[in-house]
Motif scaffolding. Structure first.
Motif, PDB file in Angstrom:
ATOM      1  N   GLY A  86     -13.830  22.620  63.241  1.00  0.00           N
ATOM      2  CA  GLY A  86     -15.074  22.057  62.954  1.00  0.00           C
ATOM      3  C   GLY A  86     -15.297  21.801  61.279  1.00  0.00           C
ATOM      4  N   ALA A  87     -14.400  21.984  60.432  1.00  0.00           N
ATOM      5  CA  ALA A  87     -14.289  21.657  59.190  1.00  0.00           C
ATOM      6  C   ALA A  87     -13.033  21.400  58.553  1.00  0.00           C
ATOM      7  N   HIS A  88     -13.040  21.048  57.100  1.00  0.00           N
ATOM      8  CA  HIS A  88     -11.834  20.832  56.668  1.00  0.00           C
ATOM      9  C   HIS A  88     -10.898  21.883  56.388  1.00  0.00           C
ATOM     10  N   LYS A  89     -11.399  23.047  56.417  1.00  0.00           N
ATOM     11  CA  LYS A  89     -10.640  24.351  56.031  1.00  0.00           C
ATOM     12  C   LYS A  89      -9.299  24.284  56.680  1.00  0.00           C
ATOM     13  N   VAL A  90      -9.195  23.833  57.742  1.00  0.00           N
ATOM     14  CA  VAL A  90      -8.022  24.077  58.543  1.00  0.00           C
ATOM     15  C   VAL A  90      -6.624  23.363  57.994  1.00  0.00           C
ATOM     16  N   GLY A 191      -8.927  30.321  50.580  1.00  0.00           N
ATOM     17  CA  GLY A 191      -9.498  29.470  51.186  1.00  0.00           C
ATOM     18  C   GLY A 191     -10.135  28.567  50.577  1.00  0.00           C
ATOM     19  N   SER A 192     -10.248  28.253  49.331  1.00  0.00           N
ATOM     20  CA  SER A 192     -10.663  27.230  48.349  1.00  0.00           C
ATOM     21  C   SER A 192      -9.814  27.021  47.343  1.00  0.00           C
ATOM     22  N   VAL A 193     -10.126  26.148  46.309  1.00  0.00           N
ATOM     23  CA  VAL A 193      -9.481  25.801  44.989  1.00  0.00           C
ATOM     24  C   VAL A 193      -9.717  26.928  43.958  1.00  0.00           C
ATOM     25  N   ALA A 232     -19.138  14.987  47.433  1.00  0.00           N
ATOM     26  CA  ALA A 232     -18.761  16.009  48.215  1.00  0.00           C
ATOM     27  C   ALA A 232     -19.607  17.360  47.455  1.00  0.00           C
ATOM     28  N   CYS A 233     -19.682  18.203  48.450  1.00  0.00           N
ATOM     29  CA  CYS A 233     -20.432  19.386  48.229  1.00  0.00           C
ATOM     30  C   CYS A 233     -19.489  20.330  47.526  1.00  0.00           C
ATOM     31  N   VAL A 234     -19.814  21.342  46.527  1.00  0.00           N
ATOM     32  CA  VAL A 234     -18.762  22.254  46.086  1.00  0.00           C
ATOM     33  C   VAL A 234     -19.292  23.459  46.128  1.00  0.00           C
ATOM     34  N   GLY A 235     -18.559  24.351  47.025  1.00  0.00           N
ATOM     35  CA  GLY A 235     -18.559  25.791  46.926  1.00  0.00           C
ATOM     36  C   GLY A 235     -17.737  26.473  45.969  1.00  0.00           C
ATOM     37  N   GLY A 236     -16.383  26.708  46.552  1.00  0.00           N
ATOM     38  CA  GLY A 236     -15.350  26.824  45.659  1.00  0.00           C
ATOM     39  C   GLY A 236     -14.875  25.389  45.186  1.00  0.00           C
ATOM     40  N   GLY A 237     -14.845  24.597  46.158  1.00  0.00           N
ATOM     41  CA  GLY A 237     -14.396  23.136  45.722  1.00  0.00           C
ATOM     42  C   GLY A 237     -13.368  22.397  46.383  1.00  0.00           C
ATOM     43  N   SER A 238     -12.864  22.932  47.585  1.00  0.00           N
ATOM     44  CA  SER A 238     -11.639  22.589  48.291  1.00  0.00           C
ATOM     45  C   SER A 238     -11.780  21.213  48.845  1.00  0.00           C
ATOM     46  N   ASN A 239     -13.023  20.972  49.385  1.00  0.00           N
ATOM     47  CA  ASN A 239     -13.341  19.920  50.092  1.00  0.00           C
ATOM     48  C   ASN A 239     -13.346  18.724  48.957  1.00  0.00           C
ATOM     49  N   ALA A 240     -14.081  18.879  48.145  1.00  0.00           N
ATOM     50  CA  ALA A 240     -14.205  17.899  46.956  1.00  0.00           C
ATOM     51  C   ALA A 240     -12.969  17.571  46.402  1.00  0.00           C
ATOM     52  N   ALA A 305     -23.892  29.310  53.834  1.00  0.00           N
ATOM     53  CA  ALA A 305     -22.854  30.292  53.475  1.00  0.00           C
ATOM     54  C   ALA A 305     -21.707  29.942  52.690  1.00  0.00           C
ATOM     55  N   GLY A 306     -21.392  28.580  52.929  1.00  0.00           N
ATOM     56  CA  GLY A 306     -20.163  28.029  52.188  1.00  0.00           C
ATOM     57  C   GLY A 306     -20.387  27.788  51.068  1.00  0.00           C
ATOM     58  N   LEU A 307     -21.330  27.621  50.489  1.00  0.00           N
ATOM     59  CA  LEU A 307     -21.788  27.231  48.947  1.00  0.00           C
ATOM     60  C   LEU A 307     -22.350  28.487  48.261  1.00  0.00           C
ATOM     61  N   PRO A 350     -24.891  17.811  60.760  1.00  0.00           N
ATOM     62  CA  PRO A 350     -23.767  18.152  59.696  1.00  0.00           C
ATOM     63  C   PRO A 350     -24.038  19.791  59.608  1.00  0.00           C
ATOM     64  N   ALA A 351     -23.132  20.119  58.913  1.00  0.00           N
ATOM     65  CA  ALA A 351     -23.230  21.810  58.448  1.00  0.00           C
ATOM     66  C   ALA A 351     -23.991  21.415  57.278  1.00  0.00           C
ATOM     67  N   ILE A 352     -24.471  22.749  57.276  1.00  0.00           N
ATOM     68  CA  ILE A 352     -25.668  22.692  55.926  1.00  0.00           C
ATOM     69  C   ILE A 352     -24.886  22.633  54.621  1.00  0.00           C
ATOM     70  N   GLU A 353     -23.640  23.113  54.485  1.00  0.00           N
ATOM     71  CA  GLU A 353     -22.974  22.535  53.194  1.00  0.00           C
ATOM     72  C   GLU A 353     -23.068  21.082  52.968  1.00  0.00           C
ATOM     73  N   SER A 354     -22.460  20.460  54.094  1.00  0.00           N
ATOM     74  CA  SER A 354     -22.254  18.848  53.893  1.00  0.00           C
ATOM     75  C   SER A 354     -23.709  18.158  53.679  1.00  0.00           C
ATOM     76  N   LEU A 376     -17.879  14.444  54.629  1.00  0.00           N
ATOM     77  CA  LEU A 376     -19.002  15.096  55.723  1.00  0.00           C
ATOM     78  C   LEU A 376     -17.809  16.346  56.036  1.00  0.00           C
ATOM     79  N   SER A 377     -18.065  17.283  55.305  1.00  0.00           N
ATOM     80  CA  SER A 377     -17.022  18.506  55.250  1.00  0.00           C
ATOM     81  C   SER A 377     -17.023  19.264  56.724  1.00  0.00           C
ATOM     82  N   GLY A 378     -18.098  19.189  57.170  1.00  0.00           N
ATOM     83  CA  GLY A 378     -18.139  20.252  58.585  1.00  0.00           C
ATOM     84  C   GLY A 378     -19.327  19.879  59.440  1.00  0.00           C
ATOM     85  N   ARG A 379     -19.266  20.434  60.932  1.00  0.00           N
ATOM     86  CA  ARG A 379     -20.309  20.117  61.680  1.00  0.00           C
ATOM     87  C   ARG A 379     -21.324  21.230  61.729  1.00  0.00           C
TER      88      ARG A 379
HETATM   89  C1  LIG Z   1     -16.263  26.328  53.287  1.00  0.00           C
HETATM   90  C2  LIG Z   1     -17.044  25.028  53.454  1.00  0.00           C
HETATM   91  C3  LIG Z   1     -17.503  24.536  52.346  1.00  0.00           C
HETATM   92  C4  LIG Z   1     -17.185  24.986  51.033  1.00  0.00           C
HETATM   93  O1  LIG Z   1     -16.079  25.132  50.395  1.00  0.00           O
HETATM   94  P1  LIG Z   1     -15.176  24.198  49.520  1.00  0.00           P
HETATM   95  O2  LIG Z   1     -13.949  25.046  49.207  1.00  0.00           O
HETATM   96  O3  LIG Z   1     -16.008  24.012  48.491  1.00  0.00           O
HETATM   97  O4  LIG Z   1     -14.943  22.785  50.171  1.00  0.00           O
HETATM   98  C5  LIG Z   1     -17.895  23.240  52.519  1.00  0.00           C
HETATM   99  N1  LIG Z   1     -18.367  22.800  53.688  1.00  0.00           N
HETATM  100  C6  LIG Z   1     -18.064  23.362  54.801  1.00  0.00           C
HETATM  101  C7  LIG Z   1     -18.353  22.901  56.208  1.00  0.00           C
HETATM  102  C8  LIG Z   1     -17.340  24.390  54.880  1.00  0.00           C
HETATM  103  O5  LIG Z   1     -17.145  25.313  55.869  1.00  0.00           O
END
Ligand SMILES: *Cc1c(COP(=O)(O)O)cnc(C)c1O
Length: 393
Positions: A86-90, A191-193, A232-240, A305-307, A350-354, A376-379
């Protein structure tokens, strides 16, 4: 402008490896080996094969007609929400477990806040038959029951971190301690950059498949590889980082990063690091982080939670500092409304992050022919409770 990491792990002023002496051999083993391993033909073949047959890549680049009409630009969604789990993390956990196995590791540890990275790690450990321990704050374990049970179903052990605020930073400390005590047989999947060099660069490389696909998919759809904007949204920033990666040196492409403003940047309840943060050291690298005058990390807040993270990866600190990326911040309220908007306009929850990235579209000024790619990083399945509690739909 070249946005590449140097051999000490710096992006401009940010990055490096600020770690306790005891962790040095583990991080050094990784640093010396990661580039040669991920450059091997057999590694690339196995990584690509799993991304295709297990994760479901390439993910579609979808032209969102009704969303485009609403914001008066050509908006494409990069559908990372359709990845397995359900998201890019995998993308990253697959890459790191293949690397760990080539380094002869039999055990995997990870830390998780909301549980998303824990689930992505437990998933690849089940896939490969490796032992998996996930550290999680006791408070987070109580708050995130479904993800805790997902990890257990997948065969992982979830170990509570009982010190401090019993949240992510305490789980990180426990994972570090575990790694120091088990350097030979264990790999730590971050799990992130974020984290000490080489993690930010390694994770960015694994996620760079996102922009690699955007290039040929956009070429097919628009006749050009280059969008005007990537959002793109940025938590740690991996999807961005993954969505920007192959465009970093291409000034024609505007990079837009969206942070979570929680209840508002002046409310004391925010996670917008570039607005509220200052340089400092967090999780082993020099970056921007939210801190008090005497350097204590400030607890961030976001509905997502992801941000909900007090820093950003060093690559993003550099993109901000150098002006290469523009940063926006979006409140809980704006993100929730954008999540409902996408659901109604495109049939995608969408995921609330996205949804934070989506909400930033409303703050931007487009010309009619601008081409925008939004990652769209996640569902939203994992966020159903939050949507229900918010209630206004
Ligand atoms: C974990 C997560 C994020 C935030 O993590 P980044 O490393 O910034 O990408 C964003 N979107 C989704 C759906 C996540 O699960």
């Amino acid at each position: 402008m070249k946005v590449a990491v140097d051999n000490r792990g710096y992006y401009g002023k940010f990055g490096g490896a600020y770690i306790p002496e005891m962790l040095y051999p583990n991080v050094e083993e990784l640093r010396q080996n990661y580039l040669s391993i991920i450059g091997e033909e057999s590694f690339k073949k196995e990584f690509d094969h799993l991304l295709k047959t297990y994760v479901g890549r390439p993910t579609p680049l979808y032209f969102a007609q009704r969303l485009s009409e609403k914001f008066k630009a050509k908006i494409y969604l990069k559908r990372e929400d359709l990845c397995h789990t359900g998201a890019h993390k995998v993308n990253n956990t697959i890459g790191q477990i293949l690397l760990a196995m080539r380094l002869g590791k039999q055990k995997i540890i990870a830390e998780t806040g909301a549980g998303q990275h824990g689930v992505a790690t437990a998933t690849v450990c089940a896939l490969m038959g490796l032992e998996c321990i996930v550290y999680m704050g006791e408070v987070d374990i109580a708050r995130q029951k479904p993800n805790v049970e997902r990890m257990r179903i997948l065969g992982a052990e979830v170990r509570p971190a009982k010190s401090g605020s019993k949240t992510l930073k305490d789980a990180t400390n426990e994972a570090m301690r575990h790694w120091i005590n088990n350097p030979v047989d264990t790999h730590y999947i971050i799990g992130s950059v974020v984290g000490p060099h080489p993690y930010p660069d390694m994770v960015a490389r694994f996620q760079s498949v996102i922009s690699q696909e955007i290039k040929w998919q956009l070429k097919e759809a628009e006749g050009t590889e280059n969008p005007d904007y990537i959002v793109a949204c940025v938590g740690g920033g991996s999807n961005a980082a993954g969505a920007y990666y192959h465009y970093l040196d291409n000034k024609d492409v505007n990079l837009i990063a969206v942070e979570a403003a929680g209840l508002g940047n002046n409310s004391g309840e925010s996670a917008a690091t570039t607005v509220l943060g200052r340089p400092g050291v967090l999780h082993g690298s020099k970056t921007l982080l939210m801190q008090t005058d005497d350097g204590q990390v400030v607890e961030p807040y976001s509905i997502s939670a992801g941000l909900d993270y007090p820093g950003i990866g060093p690559i993003h600190a550099h993109l901000f500092d150098s002006g290469r990326a523009q940063f926006y911040s979006v409140t809980d309220e704006e993100a929730m409304k954008a999540g409902i908007l996408l659901s109604r306009l495109e049939g995608i929850i969408p995921a609330i992050e996205s949804a934070h990235a989506l909400a930033a579209l409303g703050q931007m000024d487009f010309s009619k022919d601008d081409v925008v790619v939004l990652n769209l990083s996640g569902r939203g399945d994992k966020d159903l409770e939050t949507y229900i509690k918010w209630g206004r739909y």
